[in-house]
Design a protein around this motif. Structure first.
Motif, short mmCIF file in Angstrom:
data_model
loop_
_atom_site.label_atom_id
_atom_site.label_comp_id
_atom_site.label_asym_id
_atom_site.label_seq_id
_atom_site.Cartn_x
_atom_site.Cartn_y
_atom_site.Cartn_z
N GLY A 1 0.82 -1.21 0.00
CA GLY A 1 0.00 0.00 0.00
C GLY A 1 0.84 1.25 0.00
O GLY A 1 0.52 2.24 -0.67
N THR A 2 1.97 1.23 0.75
CA THR A 2 2.86 2.39 0.79
C THR A 2 3.47 2.62 -0.58
O THR A 2 3.52 3.76 -1.07
N THR A 3 3.94 1.55 -1.22
CA THR A 3 4.52 1.69 -2.56
C THR A 3 3.50 2.23 -3.55
O THR A 3 3.80 3.11 -4.38
N HIS A 4 2.28 1.73 -3.46
CA HIS A 4 1.20 2.22 -4.35
C HIS A 4 0.97 3.71 -4.15
O HIS A 4 0.83 4.47 -5.12
N ASN A 5 0.94 4.13 -2.90
CA ASN A 5 0.69 5.55 -2.61
C ASN A 5 1.85 6.43 -3.03
O ASN A 5 1.65 7.58 -3.44
N LEU A 6 3.07 5.92 -2.94
CA LEU A 6 4.23 6.66 -3.42
C LEU A 6 4.16 6.84 -4.93
O LEU A 6 4.50 7.90 -5.46
N ARG A 7 3.73 5.79 -5.64
CA ARG A 7 3.63 5.88 -7.10
C ARG A 7 2.58 6.90 -7.52
O ARG A 7 2.71 7.55 -8.56
N ARG A 8 1.52 7.04 -6.75
CA ARG A 8 0.50 8.04 -7.08
C ARG A 8 1.08 9.45 -7.00
O ARG A 8 0.70 10.33 -7.77
N ARG A 9 2.00 9.65 -6.06
CA ARG A 9 2.65 10.96 -5.96
C ARG A 9 3.60 11.21 -7.12
O ARG A 9 3.76 12.34 -7.57
N GLY A 10 4.27 10.16 -7.55
CA GLY A 10 5.27 10.29 -8.62
C GLY A 10 5.02 9.30 -9.74
O GLY A 10 5.66 8.25 -9.81
N PRO A 11 4.07 9.62 -10.64
CA PRO A 11 3.66 8.65 -11.67
C PRO A 11 4.59 8.56 -12.88
O PRO A 11 4.40 7.68 -13.72
N ASP A 12 5.60 9.44 -12.97
CA ASP A 12 6.38 9.51 -14.21
C ASP A 12 7.63 8.62 -14.20
O ASP A 12 8.19 8.34 -15.27
N SER A 13 8.08 8.19 -13.04
CA SER A 13 9.26 7.32 -12.96
C SER A 13 9.31 6.69 -11.59
O SER A 13 9.08 7.36 -10.58
N SER A 14 9.64 5.37 -11.54
CA SER A 14 9.77 4.66 -10.26
C SER A 14 10.94 3.68 -10.34
O SER A 14 11.08 2.95 -11.32
N GLN A 15 11.78 3.70 -9.31
CA GLN A 15 12.85 2.71 -9.23
C GLN A 15 13.38 2.62 -7.81
O GLN A 15 13.10 3.47 -6.97
N GLN A 16 14.15 1.52 -7.55
CA GLN A 16 14.69 1.28 -6.22
C GLN A 16 16.18 0.99 -6.31
O GLN A 16 16.70 0.61 -7.36
N LEU A 17 16.85 1.16 -5.18
CA LEU A 17 18.29 0.93 -5.10
C LEU A 17 18.61 0.50 -3.67
O LEU A 17 18.06 1.05 -2.71
N VAL A 18 19.51 -0.50 -3.52
CA VAL A 18 19.93 -0.96 -2.20
C VAL A 18 21.43 -0.71 -2.04
O VAL A 18 22.22 -1.03 -2.94
N LYS A 19 21.80 -0.12 -0.92
CA LYS A 19 23.22 0.06 -0.56
C LYS A 19 23.48 -0.75 0.71
O LYS A 19 22.75 -0.62 1.70
N SER A 20 24.49 -1.60 0.66
CA SER A 20 24.80 -2.48 1.79
C SER A 20 26.25 -2.37 2.19
O SER A 20 27.15 -2.26 1.34
N VAL A 21 26.49 -2.41 3.49
CA VAL A 21 27.84 -2.48 4.06
C VAL A 21 27.84 -3.64 5.04
O VAL A 21 26.92 -3.77 5.86
N LEU A 22 28.86 -4.50 4.97
CA LEU A 22 28.85 -5.73 5.76
C LEU A 22 29.52 -5.61 7.11
O LEU A 22 29.16 -6.33 8.05
N ARG A 23 30.51 -4.73 7.27
CA ARG A 23 31.21 -4.61 8.55
C ARG A 23 31.36 -3.15 8.96
O ARG A 23 32.13 -2.43 8.32
N PRO A 24 30.70 -2.77 10.04
CA PRO A 24 29.55 -3.45 10.67
C PRO A 24 28.35 -3.38 9.74
O PRO A 24 28.26 -2.47 8.90
N PRO A 25 27.40 -4.32 9.86
CA PRO A 25 26.38 -4.47 8.82
C PRO A 25 25.27 -3.41 8.91
O PRO A 25 24.73 -3.13 9.98
#
Length: 643
Positions: free
Chosen positions: A23-47
C-alpha cells in the motif's frame, strides 16, 4: 515533486521488500507517476543496509529518475522539493541534479548544512553520504513537504522514512518527522551499537540577527517521549542550519491611528481601505508587498514543463491550449489575489483553472433551502448570492451545491474576468455528495490525513483532496460540461491567515492581550504550521500526481511580513472584513479586486459545507472516528440541520 522512501536496516541481511508495504509503494507511485525505481546500498562490517525508493512527478528540466547515485562517490539522493532560489538552477536543468552536485562536493557536516540552508523553496530529502556512512534527512523550515518516520524493532532495528504511508491495524505507528532541523544517522555507529542514534542539527538564526530566543518555537520542538525506546537522540548545536527568514518584528510602539466605526457596510469598508491607500507611506508599503508576493507567484507558475513544440495540424487554437496552473479557489481574498497575480505571469494563451469545491447535504437535495436566510447570515457576501430566487433553486438539481464558497467563488470569477477578459478562466465546480465523500475517505483519503486524526484534519483533508482532484463541471456560455483539470501545479493560499491574523481566534487574543499577545500568537502560528497543516496538505494534494505550491510561505514573502510591526499587517480594532489581513485587503483594492477585498474570513470546512455534514455534535479538536480503519459511518440523524 516526488514520493520518496528509505528503509534502514541494521541486520545482517538486506532489508526485505516486505518492509515496504504494498500500500505504501502504491501511494508513493501516485505521488510520482512519471518514474519509479529502487536501489539498495549495503555495508557488511559493521552491517547495515539502505533501501531507497523514488517516484518522480516530472515538473522541470529533463526527467530525472530517482534515487540518484553518484558512481564516483557512492552517494545516493532522494529529493522531494523545488529550488526557487538560493542555488542556481539553469532554466532547462533539473533541480534534483543541481542540488545533488552541491551535496556530493561537501566534505564536512558544515558544508552539507550550508548547502541546505541556502535552498529557497519547499523540500524534504534523504541523502546517503557514502564516505562517512552518514544518512541525512529532514524537511524545510516550514515543513512544506511531507516526511514520515517509523521505528520498527520487531523486524530488527529498522527505520522507515516515507512521504506517505499506508495505514493498517498491525502497523507500527507512523509520525511526521518534525521540521525542527536536519537529522543525521551515523550508520557505522548505529550498526556497532545495534541501535539508532539520531543527531539533530536544529534551525538557528544567523549570528548577526538580534534574536535571543531559539528559532524552534511551537511544535518544532522535538519531544524525546515521541521517539521509540530503542532510539537515542541528541542535539548538535554547532554546526546548525541557518533559518531562511528574518525573525518576527515584536515591536509594540503602536502609533496613533484614526478610529473607525466598529461596524461598516460594504461601501464604508471599501472607503476605509481607500483612505489608507491615500497615505503615501501606506501605499508604498502595499506596493512592496504586491511586488514580493508577485515574484513568489511568478516562480511557482513558470517553474513547470510546458510543451512548446505544438503542432497545429487541423486542430483549433483553443483545442491546443493546455492548462498548467490551478488555484484552490474559494473566492476568498487569499485565493482571488493569488489568481490575480498568476494572471500576470501565466502566458495569456493558457487557461487558469479555479478549483471550487462544494459538499451537498442529503437534507438539501431537491429541497428549497432559504436564500434569504443565507443572505442575512452572510451580509458581506457579494450581492450575486441573492440573484437566484427560491423557485429557480428548486428547479435546479445542483442548487444543493450553492454553498458559501460556491457563491463567493462565482463572484470572484466575475471580478477576474472583468479585469482580464482575454484570459480563459476555467471555474471548475467540484460537487461532492455525502455518499462519495464517505466511500472515498474510506478507500483513499484516511491514510493521507494520517498520522493526523482530528475532526478538523478530516474536514480539511477531504475538502482539499476533492478540490485538488479537479473533477467537476465547467460552464461556457451557459453550457455546463464535465471537466478534469490536467494541471500538475496547484497554488494554495495557506500561510496568509497565520501571518496576517486572519482567524477569529486572533481577534479573541487581541481583545484579551493586545498587540503583544497577538504577536506571540502569530509567532506560534508559523511555528506549528508544519505539524498542523502542511504535511497533511502535501500528502493530500500529491496523491493526484500534483504539487502544492505555497506563495504566502515563500521565504522572501515571510521575511517581508516578519519585518513589519504587527499593526501594519492587521488592525483588529477595525471591523471584521477589514482589520484582519489588512495589508492583503489593501493589496487587493490596489489590484482592482473591490468586492473580494472586504470578504470576512471563512474557513474552508465551513465555506464548502463539509463541517458537521455527518455529525452535528463534534468539535474540531475531537479525534475523528471516520478516519479510523473500518470505522462505521452513519448518516446524519433524521431532522438534523447541516451548517
Amino acid at each position: 515533486m516526488c514520493g520518496i522512501c528509505c528503509v534502514v536496516s541494521l541486520s545482517l541481511c538486506p532489508p526485505d521488500s516486505s518492509l515496504l508495504k504494498e500500500g505504501t509503494t502504491h501511494n508513493l507511485r501516485r505521488r510520482g507517476p512519471d518514474s519509479s525505481q529502487q536501489l539498495v546500498k549495503s555495508v557488511l562490517r559493521p552491517p547495515y543496509h539502505c533501501l531507497f525508493s523514488g517516484h518522480v512527478l516530472h515538473l522541470r528540466g529533463l526527467l530525472t529518475p530517482q534515487p540518484l547515485e553518484d558512481p564516483a562517490t557512492g552517494n545516493v539522493f532522494l529529493w522531494n522539493g523545488e529550488i526557487f532560489g538560493g542555488i542556481h538552477v539553469e532554466m532547462e536543468e533539473n533541480d534534483t541534479q543541481a542540488l545533488f552536485r552541491h551535496l556530493c562536493s561537501c566534505s564536512s557536516e558544515l558544508d552539507v548544512l550550508s548547502v541546505l540552508s541556502s535552498v529557497r523553496g519547499p523540500w524534504s530529502f534523504v541523502f546517503y553520504q557514502a564516505s562517512r556512512h552518514y544518512l541525512w534527512f529532514g524537511r524545510d523550515y516550514f515543513g512544506r513537504r511531507s516526511l514520515l518516520w517509523q521505528f520498527n524493532k520487531e523486524q530488527g532495528c529498522v527505520l522507515v522514512l516515507s512521504s506517505v504511508s499506508a495505514v493498517s491495524e498491525t502497523d507500527t505507528q507512523w509520525q511526521e518527522v518534525p521540521a525542527a532541523g536536519i537529522f543525521r544517522l551515523d550508520l557505522q555507529v548505529c550498526a556497532a551499537s545495534e541501535g539508532l542514534v539520531l543527531t539533530l542539527h536544529p534551525w538557528r538564526y544567523s549570528s548577526n540577527e538580534n534574536v535571543t530566543e531559539e528559532a524552534n518555537v511551537g511544535d518544532r520542538n522535538l519531544s524525546l517521549r515521541d521517539l521509540s525506546s530503542h532510539v537515542s537522540f541528541k542535539v548538535n548545536e554547532c554546526p546548525s542550519l541557518v533559518v531562511p527568514v528574518l525573525p518576527l518584528n515584536m515591536a509594540l510602539d503602536v502609533p496613533e491611528e484614526p478610529r473607525f466605526s466598529d461596524f461598516a457596510d460594504n461601501e464604508a469598508s471599501i472607503g476605509i481601505l481607500r483612505s489608507f491607500l491615500s497615505e503615501h507611506r501606506k501605499k508604498r508599503l502595499v506596493h512592496q508587498f504586491i511586488d514580493v508576493l508577485s515574484r513568489a507567484v511568478k516562480k511557482r507558475v513558470l517553474c513547470v514543463v510546458r510543451d512548446t513544440d505544438r503542432s497545429e495540424g487541423e486542430m483549433s487554437k483553443a483545442a491546443l491550449r493546455r492548462t498548467h496552473v490551478a488555484v484552490l479557489f474559494s473566492g476568498g481574498i487569499d485565493s482571488v489575489l493569488l489568481a490575480r497575480l498568476a494572471d500576470r505571469h501565466v502566458p495569456l494563451d493558457e487557461p487558469i483553472d479555479l478549483l471550487n469545491v462544494a459538499f451537498a447535504s442529503p437534507n438539501l437535495v431537491g429541497q428549497n433551502h432559504s436564500t434569504q436566510k443565507r443572505c442575512k447570515e452572510k451580509r458581506r457576501l457579494p450581492s450575486s448570492e441573492c440573484l437566484n430566487n427560491a423557485d429557480t433553486e428548486t428547479r435546479d438539481p445542483l442548487s444543493c451545491f450553492n454553498v458559501p464558497d460556491r457563491i463567493t467563488g462565482r463572484a470572484g470569477l466575475e471580478e477576474l474576468k472583468a479585469l482580464n477578459p482575454s484570459r480563459c478562466w476555467n471555474f471548475v465546480e467540484i460537487n461532492v455528495t455525502l455518499e462519495e465523500l464517505k466511500a472515498t475517505r474510506r478507500q483513499q483519503i484516511s491514510h493521507l490525513v494520517y498520522p493526523l486524526d482530528t475532526v478538523l484534519d478530516d474536514s480539511i483533508g477531504c475538502a482539499v483532496w476533492f478540490a485538488a482532484r479537479g473533477e467537476g463541471l465547467v460552464t461556457n456560455q451557459g453550457d455546463a460540461r464535465p471537466y478534469k483539470s490536467p494541471t500538475k501545479v496547484v497554488l494554495t493560499g495557506i500561510g496568509a491567515d497565520e501571518q496576517l491574523a486572519g482567524y477569529s481566534r486572533h481577534r479573541v487574543c487581541f481583545k484579551k492581550y493586545g498587540f503583544e499577545g497577538l504577536n506571540k500568537e502569530l509567532q506560534m502560528e508559523l511555528g506549528r504550521i508544519s505539524s498542523r497543516n502542511l504535511g497533511r496538505d502535501d500528502r493530500v494534494i500529491g496523491d493526484h500526481g500534483k504539487e502544492a505550491r505555497f506563495p504566502f510561505l515563500d521565504e522572501a514573502v515571510v521575511s517581508f511580513l516578519n519585518s513589519l510591526p504587527v499593526w501594519e499587517k492587521a488592525d483588529l480594532t477595525l471591523p471584521r472584513g477589514v482589520g484582519e489581513k489588512l495589508l492583503l485587503r489593501l493589496a487587493a483594492v490596489e489590484l482592482g479586486l473591490m468586492a473580494s477585498s472586504i470578504l470576512p474570513k471563512r474557513a474552508m470546512q465551513f465555506g464548502s459545507r463539509i463541517a458537521k455534514l455527518e455529525s452535528g455534535t463534534e468539535r474540531a479538536s475531537d479525534k475523528c472516528v471516520r478516519l479510523q480503519s473500518g470505522a462505521e459511518e452513519e448518516l446524519p440523524a433524521k431532522g438534523s440541520k447541516p451548517l
